[in-house]
Structures are given as C-alpha cells and as structure tokens.
Design an enzyme around this catalytic site. Structure first.
Site, mmCIF file in Angstrom:
data_model
loop_
_atom_site.group_PDB
_atom_site.id
_atom_site.type_symbol
_atom_site.label_atom_id
_atom_site.label_comp_id
_atom_site.label_asym_id
_atom_site.label_seq_id
_atom_site.Cartn_x
_atom_site.Cartn_y
_atom_site.Cartn_z
ATOM 1 N N LYS A 53 113.737 79.601 74.150
ATOM 2 C CA LYS A 53 113.264 80.134 72.744
ATOM 3 C C LYS A 53 114.031 81.435 72.170
ATOM 4 C CE LYS A 53 109.115 77.651 73.052
ATOM 5 N NZ LYS A 53 107.600 77.566 73.599
ATOM 6 N N GLN A 97 102.309 81.137 74.766
ATOM 7 C CA GLN A 97 102.897 79.895 75.485
ATOM 8 C C GLN A 97 101.844 79.161 76.412
ATOM 9 O OE1 GLN A 97 106.241 78.876 75.408
ATOM 10 N NE2 GLN A 97 105.604 77.182 76.859
ATOM 11 N N ASP A 120 103.508 77.546 65.881
ATOM 12 C CA ASP A 120 103.143 76.216 66.654
ATOM 13 C C ASP A 120 102.725 75.419 66.019
ATOM 14 O OD1 ASP A 120 104.323 76.104 69.458
ATOM 15 O OD2 ASP A 120 102.660 77.426 70.340
#
Ligand code: NAP
Length: 291
Positions: A53, A97, A120
């Site tokens: 990422k 995460q 997200d």
C-alpha cells in the site's frame, strides 16, 4: 476453451494514472492526499500488505504515514489514536490493518473512524449508504475493485446469475450488494459454509466470485462454461516445486481456466485492485474534505 485472464495489475496502473491527474489538481490548491495506516502487532502478511500500500502511495504522490503499534496495545490506545487522526486536518484517510490481535474489537474500531476518512469503507455509515443504493461514497475496496474488473470484460450483467462464495463484512456481503444494485442488476446468490450443494449453485452461475480463503476449492466441474470467475482468495500454501517452498494460492483450482470465459489470476488479479481502490478512496476523501 481457455479463459481470458483479467489483468488486475494492468488495470490498477491505469487507475493510478487517472488518480495522478486528480492528485495534481489537488496540489494546485495546496492539498496533498494523506493516508495513515495503523498496524497493530507483527502479523507477517499484514506487513507485506502495508508495504504494498505504501509503495502505491509513493508511485502516485499520496503521502503515507505508517503507525506501528506493539501487539500489547490496548483497545483504548488504538481508539485514542483514531480520535487524534479524526481531528488532524492534515490526514484524509485512516486505515487500521486487519487482522487485529484477537482480543480487540474490530467493529468498535471501524465505528470509531470518521466516516469521511474511512478509506476502507467499513464504517456503518458507509456500508449503510451502500445498502441504500448509494455507490458514490466510500465503498469497500476489494468489492469496488472487482466491479471495475468486471467492466474490463465488457459483460452486461443485467439479469445474469451471480454467486458470491463467502459472506464476510469486508468482501462477500458488500460484493453481493454491489452486484444486485440497480444498474448492474445481477441476480445474486450468497453461498457460505452452511450452504448446501455448493457446486450446483456455482455451476448455474454466469459470474462466480470466490472469497472464502480455502485454496483450490472451486473446481472446473463447479464452473459453467464461459462464466466469469473472480478469485479473491489469498492463501499461502506449501509447494515443494517452487524454490521458496511456498506460494500464494487462490480459492479457484487452476483447472478452472479450461472452462471459464474470464478468470482473475492470483497474484495479480484482485489484490492490486484493492490497493488501487484504497488510493481512490483516499483521493476522494482529500477532495471532499478540502472543499
Ligand atoms: P473471512 O472473513 O474468513 O470469510 C470467509 C467466508 O467464507 C465466510 O463467510 C465463510 O462462511 C465462507 N466460507 C468458508 N469456507 C467455506 C466453504 N467451504 N464454502 C462456502 N463458504 C465458505 O474471509 P474474507 O476476509 O472475506 O477473505 C476471504 C479470502 O479473500 C481470504 O483468502 C482473504 O485473504 C482474501 N482477501 C483477499 C483480498 C485481496 O485484496 N486480494 C482482500 C480481502 C480478502 P461462514 O460465514 O459461514 O463462516
């Protein structure tokens, strides 16, 4: 018949090029999109995902900050950090995460993120908008990336039969909602671990999205000839035939490529698209928060 491979890596690079134009435009007004990734603990796969990422951020000009917290961190410590990031005007996107250490409440943490910074797409406000049929907001990255890959096939899904294998909050459920939305109009069946006759349900579908995390589950006999097959699964399996001794495997058995019309590879299919959609959400958040 041999399936046409849908090259997620190539599509993700196109998306990055499109995003660079928007990032340049933001730069004209003194704004640079800024993503903060919070990583709790030392899960090896998570470290790889976060590194990928960050590399994508570097390629496109998004600022990325990584906050590494020890696995001994408390729920409250993570919530306090999220609160600070919510209030920090220089931050446009916040990602915590997964997986978190098992004693942590992932839902409470997802709920704590400002929905405008929820890159997200897991906050109830953003998932709720999706249920309402609003697909212009922060969509969960993996299903959103799959929708973009489906465009690559040129298939008209109206009235088609789609099976989504898996019903998780982050992939299966939002995927089913996106496929059933007005304008896409697929007829969607969600198949999970308590379903019966998986192979029959799958074999009847024009589109199969496999997101269960069980390598090689979907066999060629499960697939209707010519169907679109999207392999979301990523599992590391032992394989003595490769020099490293292990490799990544999807939920779809390689034999499916002889039956399907279209197929995403693992790696190089859905994975890069998930990251491209994370960048897209970060840029969208920066645009929204700076106007
Ligand atoms: P998850 O939360 O573990 O959910 C798995 C789902 O699969 C559950 O709904 C489960 O059913 C269902 N399931 C398990 N075994 C099944 C079986 N034999 N038949 C039918 N359904 C079954 O996993 P997830 O987070 O959705 O991720 C799924 C896979 O996608 C994993 O391999 C993950 O690594 C991968 N993934 C990849 C990306 C990417 O960017 N490439 C992104 C996200 C996830 P129940 O609900 O009944 O338990």
């Amino acid at each position: 018949m041999s399936a046409t491979i849908i090259d997620g890596r190539a599509v993700s690079l196109q998306i990055e090029d499109e995003l660079k134009v928007r990032i340049d435009a933001l730069g004209q007004s003194g704004v640079r999109p800024h993503l903060v990734v919070v990583l709790v603990g030392d899960d090896a796969a998570s470290h790889v995902y976060v590194r990928n990422k960050q590399r994508a951020c570097e390629r496109t000009g998004v600022i990325s900050t990584r906050m590494d917290l020890p696995s001994s961190s408390t729920q409250q410590e993570v919530l306090d950090i999220i609160s600070d990031l919510n209030n920090d005007e220089s931050v446009h996107g916040i990602l915590v995460q997964s997986p978190l250490p098992p004693r942590m409440d992932e839902l409470q943490i997802a709920d704590a993120i400002d929905p405008r910074k929820d890159v997200d797409g897991f906050h109830p406000t953003n998932l709720g908008r999706l249920v309402q049929g609003d697909t212009d907001g922060m969509l969960p990255c993996t299903p959103a990336g799959i929708m973009r890959l489906l465009e690559e096939t040129g298939a008209n899904l109206t009235g088609s039969k789609a099976v989504v294998l898996g019903r998780s909050r982050i992939v299966g459920m939002p995927m089913a909602l996106l496929l059933a939305q007005k304008g896409i109009d697929a007829t969607v069946t969600i198949v999970h671990s308590r379903s019966e006759e998986h192979s029959l349900l799958c074999r009847d579908s024009d589109l199969l999205v496999a997101a269960i995390g069980r390598p090689g589950t979907v066999k060629s006999e499960w697939v209707k000839p010519g169907a679109i097959v999207i392999d979301v699964g990523v599992s590391r399996i032992e394989d003595g035939s490769v020099p490293s001794g292990s490799r990544l495997a999807g939920d779809v058995d390689p034999s499916v490529s002889e039956v399907a019309g279209w197929l995403t590879p693992v790696p190089g299919g859905v994975g890069p698209m998930t990251i491209a959609m994370l960048l897209t959400n970060t840029v969208r958040a920066a645009e929204n928060l700076s106007t």
